[in-house]
Design a protein around this motif. Structure first.
Motif, short mmCIF file in Angstrom:
data_model
loop_
_atom_site.label_atom_id
_atom_site.label_comp_id
_atom_site.label_asym_id
_atom_site.label_seq_id
_atom_site.Cartn_x
_atom_site.Cartn_y
_atom_site.Cartn_z
N MET A 99 -8.93 3.43 4.11
CA MET A 99 -8.39 2.18 3.56
C MET A 99 -8.60 1.02 4.53
SD MET A 99 -7.44 2.99 0.60
CE MET A 99 -6.61 1.44 0.14
N ILE A 149 0.79 5.17 0.42
CA ILE A 149 -0.07 6.26 0.89
C ILE A 149 0.51 7.58 0.39
CG2 ILE A 149 -1.05 7.39 2.91
CD1 ILE A 149 -0.69 4.79 4.45
N CYS A 152 -3.39 3.81 10.98
CA CYS A 152 -3.60 3.28 9.62
C CYS A 152 -2.46 2.35 9.22
CB CYS A 152 -3.74 4.43 8.63
SG CYS A 152 -3.80 3.92 6.90
N ILE A 194 -2.61 5.20 -3.39
CA ILE A 194 -3.71 6.13 -3.16
C ILE A 194 -3.22 7.57 -3.16
CG2 ILE A 194 -4.97 4.39 -1.83
CD1 ILE A 194 -4.32 6.00 0.71
N SER A 195 -4.12 8.46 -3.55
CA SER A 195 -3.85 9.89 -3.55
C SER A 195 -5.19 10.62 -3.46
CB SER A 195 -3.12 10.31 -4.83
OG SER A 195 -3.00 11.73 -4.91
N LEU A 219 0.87 -1.17 0.00
CA LEU A 219 0.00 0.00 0.00
C LEU A 219 0.90 1.22 0.00
CD1 LEU A 219 -2.72 1.54 0.36
CD2 LEU A 219 -2.38 1.27 2.84
N ASP A 253 -8.79 8.69 0.70
CA ASP A 253 -8.17 9.17 1.93
C ASP A 253 -7.58 7.96 2.65
OD1 ASP A 253 -8.02 9.98 4.83
OD2 ASP A 253 -8.85 11.84 4.03
N TYR A 254 -6.38 8.13 3.20
CA TYR A 254 -5.74 7.01 3.91
C TYR A 254 -6.61 6.49 5.04
CZ TYR A 254 -4.56 10.31 7.64
OH TYR A 254 -4.64 11.22 8.67
N ARG A 255 -7.45 7.34 5.62
CA ARG A 255 -8.30 6.94 6.74
C ARG A 255 -9.40 5.98 6.33
NH1 ARG A 255 -8.43 13.22 8.57
NH2 ARG A 255 -8.48 13.36 6.29
N VAL A 283 3.95 -1.15 3.56
CA VAL A 283 3.37 0.18 3.35
C VAL A 283 4.50 1.13 3.02
CG1 VAL A 283 2.18 2.13 4.44
CG2 VAL A 283 1.40 -0.21 4.88
N SER A 310 5.30 5.37 2.18
CA SER A 310 4.77 6.74 2.17
C SER A 310 5.94 7.71 2.10
CB SER A 310 3.93 7.00 3.42
OG SER A 310 3.32 8.28 3.35
N PHE A 341 -2.69 8.49 11.39
CA PHE A 341 -1.84 7.92 10.35
C PHE A 341 -1.14 6.66 10.86
CE2 PHE A 341 2.41 7.47 8.49
CZ PHE A 341 2.09 7.36 7.14
#
Length: 402
Positions: free
Chosen positions: A247, A198, A274, A219-220, A196, A243-245, A254, A256, A271
């Motif tokens: 997922m 982020i 997550c 994701i963006s 993933l 939104d990362y929240r 992960v 980022s 965050f």
């Protein structure tokens, strides 16, 4: 009103000069390292600092009002003074580096105060990163258009610090240094089969990980970035506007890269929740983030700076010690942290040169006026100066889920 404080050494100028020299006295006392040679509106010059080696810069104050803006508006006021033509410097980067390097001893001299500070804080509260607010804030910065960023970024559209870049910014080039950054992230993730990402930007890292055989969910909140990424990158990547929240699911890894600066302090625990939730047991996260020196963070966070006001609404640099505690509290082991802030300074130097070349060559898309162009030149200079000072840094770290 500007004419009242104009550069001519007339009656009003002589009248107000003593008050502004008090501001100069405070700057002089606060410059522990480096020097500032100031050419004043009344035709005199004054050397400030020059006690210990550091950054040296020459400034021409065209209008006393520049000091009033600095004293009341901090970095926001100083930008407004520059925009109004009230000061210029032989090297803006070195000036910003000088101010930042001496931030501890300058104290509140170059920070907003009084009504200006209060109004800035009120305005900044409207930029909080709720789900709706985060989309609006990200769009304000990243949805300026892909053609805009393509005019001055490297071909992969990497909008984060490169790694191990030569001091002259040349050697094997920015693109190679950006690839080293992505290789370092990939190495931290190991042989992950599912990843993933982020905050995927224009998809360069997702594409790099997919080439290694990973199934990547990237994701963006920027529709413009995702459109570019979907058009240019191949299979194995699921680009999602999310939104990362929001997922769910678990992944081997992960990633980022310089996304957490857009969260705001109130969302750092969210965050980390997550990341911990998304990682399968034994999974690894690779995070690249920008920090403000721990001992200066609280003062920085209590005011609103130029970047938050003009370029990146809702943004906030990271307090590294607090960020680490939040990770460890969630069972994420903090490993192999490295810092490479001077690489970011060089990256920004190259970006600014490329941006200026794009302006001169007429390669920016239509719709960006001279005020915007000057703002972005100032922004890139401001950021470079911060990293040159050493008080702003960039990190890579691996988090391992116990």
């Amino acid at each position: 009103m500007g004419e009242r404080f104009a550069a001519e050494p007339g009656f009003v100028s002589r009248l107000v000069a003593p008050g502004f020299r008090t501001v100069l006295d405070r700057i002089d006392a606060g410059l522990e390292t480096g020097s500032l040679l100031a050419h004043l509106p009344d035709g005199t010059t004054r050397m400030l600092g020059a006690r210990k080696p550091g950054f040296d810069v020459e400034v021409w104050l065209r209008d006393w009002r520049a000091l009033l803006r600095l004293a009341t508006g901090g970095s926001i006021g100083w930008f407004r003074a520059w925009e109004a033509g009230e000061w210029e410097a032989d090297d803006k980067v070195m000036l910003f580096a000088l101010f930042t390097a001496n931030a501890r001893t300058l104290g509140g001299t170059a920070r907003s105060s009084g009504p200006v500070r209060w109004l800035s804080r009120v305005a900044h509260r409207f930029n909080r990163n709720s789900r709706k607010g985060a989309r609006r804030n990200i769009s304000a910065h990243y949805d300026l258009g892909n053609d805009f960023y393509a005019a001055w970024l490297d071909p992969a559209m990497s909008y984060s610090s490169a790694l191990d870049i030569a001091d002259d910014g040349l050697a094997d080039g920015l693109e190679a240094a950006q690839n080293r950054k992505m290789d370092a992230i990939a190495e931290r993730l190991g042989s992950a089969r599912s990843v993933l990402e982020i905050g995927c930007g224009w998809g360069a890292l997702a594409n790099r990980l997919a080439r290694d055989g990973a199934d990547v969910t990237a994701i963006s909140l920027s529709a413009e970035q995702l459109r570019w990424a979907r058009e240019r990158h191949g299979p194995g990547i699921d680009f999602v506007l999310s939104d990362y929240r929001d997922m769910s699911g678990q992944y081997d890894a992960v990633a980022s890269v310089e996304m957490v600066e857009a969260l705001g302090r109130e969302n750092w625990p969210v965050f980390m929740d997550c990341v911990a939730r998304a990682l399968a047991p034994g999974g690894r996260a690779a995070i690249q983030y920008i920090s403000m020196s721990d001992d200066l963070f609280e003062t920085y966070a209590a005011s609103v700076d130029f970047i938050q006001a003009y370029v990146f609404p809702g943004g906030l640099l990271i307090k590294s010690s607090e960020f680490r505690k939040l990770a460890e509290k969630r069972g994420l082991v903090w490993r192999d942290e490295v810092r490479f802030g001077q690489d970011y300074a060089q990256t920004l130097k190259i970006w600014r040169a490329a941006f200026d070349d794009a302006v001169r060559g007429g390669h920016l898309p239509d719709g960006f006026d001279q005020r915007f162009i000057r703002l972005w030149n100032y922004y890139l200079s401001y950021c470079e100066g911060g990293f040159r000072s050493g008080l702003i840094d960039v990190h890579q770290v691996t988090l391992v889920k116990d």
